[in-house]
Design an enzyme around this catalytic site. Structure first.
Site, PDB file in Angstrom:
ATOM      1  N   LYS A 115       0.645  -1.193   0.125  1.00  0.00           N
ATOM      2  CA  LYS A 115       0.040   0.024  -0.064  1.00  0.00           C
ATOM      3  C   LYS A 115       0.780   1.138   0.136  1.00  0.00           C
ATOM      4  CE  LYS A 115      -4.507  -1.599   1.659  1.00  0.00           C
ATOM      5  NZ  LYS A 115      -5.472  -1.409   2.707  1.00  0.00           N
ATOM      6  N   LYS A 197      -6.132 -12.903  -7.721  1.00  0.00           N
ATOM      7  CA  LYS A 197      -7.363 -12.778  -7.157  1.00  0.00           C
ATOM      8  C   LYS A 197      -8.329 -11.776  -7.847  1.00  0.00           C
ATOM      9  CE  LYS A 197      -8.551 -11.283  -2.678  1.00  0.00           C
ATOM     10  NZ  LYS A 197      -8.225 -11.093  -0.973  1.00  0.00           N
ATOM     11  N   LYS A 200     -11.421  -5.895  -5.748  1.00  0.00           N
ATOM     12  CA  LYS A 200     -12.250  -4.797  -6.163  1.00  0.00           C
ATOM     13  C   LYS A 200     -11.410  -3.703  -6.631  1.00  0.00           C
ATOM     14  CE  LYS A 200     -12.343  -4.327  -1.233  1.00  0.00           C
ATOM     15  NZ  LYS A 200     -13.465  -4.125  -0.214  1.00  0.00           N
TER      16      LYS A 200
END
Ligand code: TRP
Length: 335
Positions: A115, A197, A200
């Protein structure tokens, strides 16, 4: 234990649009756990602001997520469905746990590194201590089990270490939580890159089916899903795109991969993809309808929010008072 049941805690962030992966991999399974466990399912809005958010959008999405929990079948009388920001104990316990967490431990968190790389202009202290807030979420309710994906295992391991570290100094204060690895809980991969994966935050919208996608969009995304040139319906590692579609189909229809492979033996990919599309539509359409109905029941949702925040606050307060006493905060004078 609460009401003779083990305690379960989990939470989701209201950032981005939820995908079929969030539903089939998490939410759908949560519903099956509420008989066995005393469940706390939080909309973790305090976690969300570690990345800059538009306030109105965050508020809207948090409400939509909470509504979705109910629409997915979580009975808010049995499951404590609430906003993290409504229970101040999360922040209070997080502070105390911060003082028991080493910089080195947080530096090793892979999600922080990812992040930080992604939001290089805003590497704030909240992003760094995010795992401590997550530990506080879990320990506040003395959770025995935490259903999480692989990507959160490192945070759960830290939570266990913090609980044990605290207990070693002050006695048996925290329950040391275990990861709950679902028996079914399919891991849904991207339709475009089946090694990744379904996410979103994927930049390619065709890789993910969003829970609010309309039927035609769902069908189109399934039709365009990446497969292979083998041309035969098999469930194996060498055909990851197809295997992912089979997993999606099975999770939607409650079938096993063997059953699916038999059912479509001899069929072309096109035909199978169509069936996958229909299976997804048959799951998501009723869910969307239920969300729309619930959105109209404003008073009902408001009462769920209020009652469950009070319930969560009650249990959180019990743990917090114990912890505050142990670390040496003065007792409050009552009356
Ligand atoms: N960090 C989790 C995620 O991004 C969400 C979360 C916050 C959570 N607190 C939690 C999950 C406690 C399980 C338990 O997916």
């Amino acid at each position: 234990m609460i009401n003779d049941k083990k305690v379960l805690f989990s939470g989701m962030q209201a950032t981005g649009s939820l995908t079929l992966g969030n539903y089939l991999g998490a939410l759908k399974n949560w519903v099956t756990l509420s008989d066995e466990y005393e469940c706390f399912y939080s909309v973790v809005d305090m976690h969300s602001i570690t990345v800059r958010q538009d306030p109105a959008t965050l508020r809207k999405r948090a409400r939509a997520l909470l509504t979705l929990y109910i629409a997915a079948g979580l009975d808010p009388e049995k499951n404590c469905i609430y906003y993290q920001s409504h229970v101040s104990g999360h922040a209070e316990l997080a502070w105390i746990l911060n003082c028991f967490t080493y910089m080195g431990e947080l530096n090793r968190m892979t999600q922080f590194k990812d992040k930080a790389a992604k939001h290089a202009d805003n590497i704030n202290a909240g992003l760094f201590t995010y795992p401590v807030l997550m530990a506080a979420d879990i320990l506040l309710y003395q959770a025995d089990v935490v259903p999480v994906g692989i990507d959160q295992m490192q945070h759960l391991e830290l939570t266990r270490n913090l609980a044990q570290r605290f207990n070693a100094v002050y006695g048996d204060i925290f329950t040391v939580p275990e990861a709950y690895i679902g028996k079914t809980g399919a891991k849904i991969m991207s339709l475009q890159e089946p090694s990744k994966k379904m996410s979103k935050s994927d930049e390619n919208p065709n890789g993910s089916i969003y829970l609010m996608d309309d039927p035609d969009t769902i069908r189109r995304k399934c039709k365009r899903a990446v497969t292979d040139s083998v041309g035969e319906i098999r469930y194996c590692d060498e055909q990851p795109g197809l295997r992912n579609l089979i997993n999606i189909y099975c999770a939607c229809c409650n079938k096993t991969p063997d059953e699916a492979v038999n059912e479509f033996a001899g069929c072309g990919y096109g035909q199978f993809k169509e069936a996958v599309g229909e299976a997804v539509v048959s799951v998501l359409s009723p869910l969307q309808k239920r969300v729309a109905e619930l959105e109209k029941e404003k008073g009902y949702i408001d009462s769920v929010i209020k009652n469950n925040a009070e319930k969560a606050d009650y249990y959180a307060g019990k743990t917090l008072r114990k912890v505050q006493k142990k670390v040496g905060f003065p007792e409050r004078v009552r009356g």
